[in-house]
Design a protein around this motif. Sequence first.
Motif, short mmCIF file in Angstrom:
data_model
loop_
_atom_site.label_atom_id
_atom_site.label_comp_id
_atom_site.label_asym_id
_atom_site.label_seq_id
_atom_site.Cartn_x
_atom_site.Cartn_y
_atom_site.Cartn_z
N LEU A 192 37.75 31.12 30.07
CA LEU A 192 38.69 32.20 30.36
C LEU A 192 38.90 33.01 29.09
O LEU A 192 39.26 32.46 28.05
CB LEU A 192 40.04 31.67 30.86
CG LEU A 192 40.05 30.94 32.19
CD1 LEU A 192 41.46 30.52 32.55
CD2 LEU A 192 39.48 31.82 33.30
N GLN A 233 35.48 33.26 34.29
CA GLN A 233 35.66 34.70 34.15
C GLN A 233 34.54 35.37 33.36
O GLN A 233 34.44 36.59 33.33
CB GLN A 233 37.01 34.98 33.48
CG GLN A 233 38.20 34.82 34.39
CD GLN A 233 38.19 35.82 35.52
OE1 GLN A 233 38.03 37.02 35.32
NE2 GLN A 233 38.36 35.34 36.74
N THR A 251 37.04 43.22 32.53
CA THR A 251 38.30 42.85 33.18
C THR A 251 39.29 42.34 32.15
O THR A 251 38.90 41.77 31.13
CB THR A 251 38.09 41.75 34.24
OG1 THR A 251 37.70 40.54 33.59
CG2 THR A 251 37.03 42.16 35.25
N GLN A 305 41.23 39.73 32.33
CA GLN A 305 41.18 38.27 32.23
C GLN A 305 39.93 37.78 31.52
O GLN A 305 39.93 36.73 30.89
CB GLN A 305 41.26 37.63 33.62
CG GLN A 305 42.53 37.93 34.37
CD GLN A 305 42.36 39.10 35.32
OE1 GLN A 305 41.67 40.06 35.02
NE2 GLN A 305 42.99 39.02 36.47
N GLY A 306 38.84 38.51 31.63
CA GLY A 306 37.58 38.03 31.10
C GLY A 306 37.23 38.53 29.72
O GLY A 306 36.39 37.96 29.04
N ASP A 345 44.96 37.01 41.68
CA ASP A 345 43.57 37.11 42.14
C ASP A 345 43.28 36.05 43.19
O ASP A 345 43.55 34.87 42.98
CB ASP A 345 42.62 36.93 40.96
CG ASP A 345 42.79 38.00 39.89
OD1 ASP A 345 42.86 39.17 40.27
OD2 ASP A 345 42.86 37.64 38.70
N ASN A 403 32.59 40.00 40.19
CA ASN A 403 33.78 39.55 39.46
C ASN A 403 34.28 40.60 38.47
O ASN A 403 34.69 40.29 37.35
CB ASN A 403 33.47 38.24 38.71
CG ASN A 403 34.73 37.50 38.28
OD1 ASN A 403 35.81 37.72 38.80
ND2 ASN A 403 34.58 36.62 37.30
#
Length: 676
Positions: free
Chosen positions: A118, A265, A78, A80-81, A258, A223
């Motif tokens: 994060l 994350q 992802t 964000q992660g 989200d 996730n």
Amino acid sequence: MRGTTALVCLSLAGTAMAQDEPGFLGTLVLTPGKRDLTFGTALPRTVVDEEEIKDRQASTVAQLIDSVPGVTLVNGTTPQGSGINIRGFGANTTYGSDQKIAVQIDGASVGSEEIYRLGTQLFTDPLLYKEVEVIRGTIGSFAYGSGIVGGVVKLETKDASEFTGGELGFGGSQTLEFSSNGHGFTSSTNLAWMPAEGAEFLLNYTWREQGTLEAGDGTKIGNSSFETPSFLAKARFTFGDDDAHSLMFSHSRTEADDKDVPYDQFETTAGSFGRVDRITDTKQTTVEYRFNPVNDLIDLRANLSYADQKIDTNYIDGSSPFQGGQPVAVFCANPFFGVICADNRYETTKLTISNRALFSTGQVEHDMLAGIEGIHKKRLDAAAAPGGTDDRFAAFMVNEMTIGQVTVTPALRYESSRIESTVPLAGVPDRYSNDALMGGLALAYDFGNGISVFGSAAYTEGLPLIDDLDATATSQRRLAMTEKSHTFEIGAAYTGTDVFAEGDSFTVRGNLYQTKLWDITTYTVAGATGTDLDGVTTEGLELEASYGTAGGFYVDFAGHVGEGREYNPDGTSDTWRNSAADRLQLTVGQRIGDDLDLSWEVVHVADRFDALGADLGDTTVHNLRATWRPDNKWLDDTEVRFGIENAFDKDYVGHLSSPTRKAPGRTFKVSLTQAF
């Protein structure tokens, strides 16, 4: 003869490209494969161009560049992660960054924040960019920042002239991309306009969405779903005698809204930290003026940039077991758990003024880049950590001196910083000042027969961060000192034509490196929160090669083997917890005219461990790709790309990833691009 002439033309094109890039050390060789390599330089530099960006069909920039030797993608399914780790530094199992990698978008510094759990080191979309450049190590970093040990990631956004062909009028493209795993969908639209000579405008809007992914064993990867709209606006104006003046403006933005997702994350479930509603909004704005008259002594650039990363987080009541029966307000006021509820915002304003001069002193040819830089960084006050400002001034110089076949390149950077807390803490200062002088020396020798050797030594210091502001003894110690490191490198390269067969071309480059950190301010002893490590060492070998024949057959190779150690104050040591894995990547391909490009990529990774330090077995993953440009008048300017990632549905956990976050299983991808 045809193959030799072609390579000479490509090398000249690469040299011209290099001369347009300030501070470039050496020549970029355009190889017959998918990857451009550097030759005759001590700088470990890899370029992923727009063609490869399209071919890889990556969802994140981190996924795009993990094919570069020494680069590891941490939790990368992802935006964000995901995080980027280079030579064992950068993203780690706690933060998306450790300040030892610099990331720039059109010159704007982004993604260097230490936000707990994060991976927000680089939150953007790959389809906004025409090129991603990765500079590994310290020797090439002095024009970009201090304390850089892992390297530099530079992204350059697309230009309108790419779509208009440099001609007046309108142009553009539309890309649609689909992926089977997670039912992913992407739409990217480029609209370009050149209304007059010297004026060009570009708009890009990219929408990317992905559902929940499946691992190789068919289990769901929690996730892993997201939706991210991205936007780019760019303008360029060229004017004056001989077009000596230019002005560029770019603004890019990526955001995600989200709902009810894990705060952490890196993990796949809510776990201990609970769930949140989170809005992530990252934007960058750059204005650059360039004055490049017909004068070798002047190539002046003034780059003013503003980067803003904002993360608004709303904790969902009752979702963390640590909350117990506490009211939300009480739980969020806790100094430790407040991070779950905290909003984060970092704003960085930077002005860089530099000049590149070409001149001679006797037998010595000089290519000198010199500049000054001012940086103002502001962190929003949050429950988990006090806010503050970090004001820095820097001056740098890189002078590439060529004497016949020998190139000597000294580099220097001086940087000072002043950190001030916006929330004074009792019993400790609210203002901290530090400065450092750092630099390096690179040597290269070209034998004139296609063989070159090179080496470098570099020293840098990491100045204290806003993120270290706190009243604890650990924070006060870190704010009073700088983290130091040196890196030594040595290597050799070869490039030539008609090597194994008439009309073929071959380029290979190998590089040995060794890095040592001391006066550690970034990493604590394993299992401790207030005791810093005594030191960290890493060493490794990076190898890149490309071979191609006149008939269109090509082979690309990229590999890294290495190890790292971390040293405790009590004299014990252990494997460096963020060490890069041993990784070998081989791509075999065949181009059939200008219409079809078929390739098979094999990636083997060994000496792996997860985020908790548990050993992982070796893994081999196969990826297949095809690019088709139909030779049909009804389908002019059309490109169709097919891809199969993890073709044999391998079930595995990625290196340095959370043990619960498996890598995606088999994924079919198809994209269609129509230029107009």
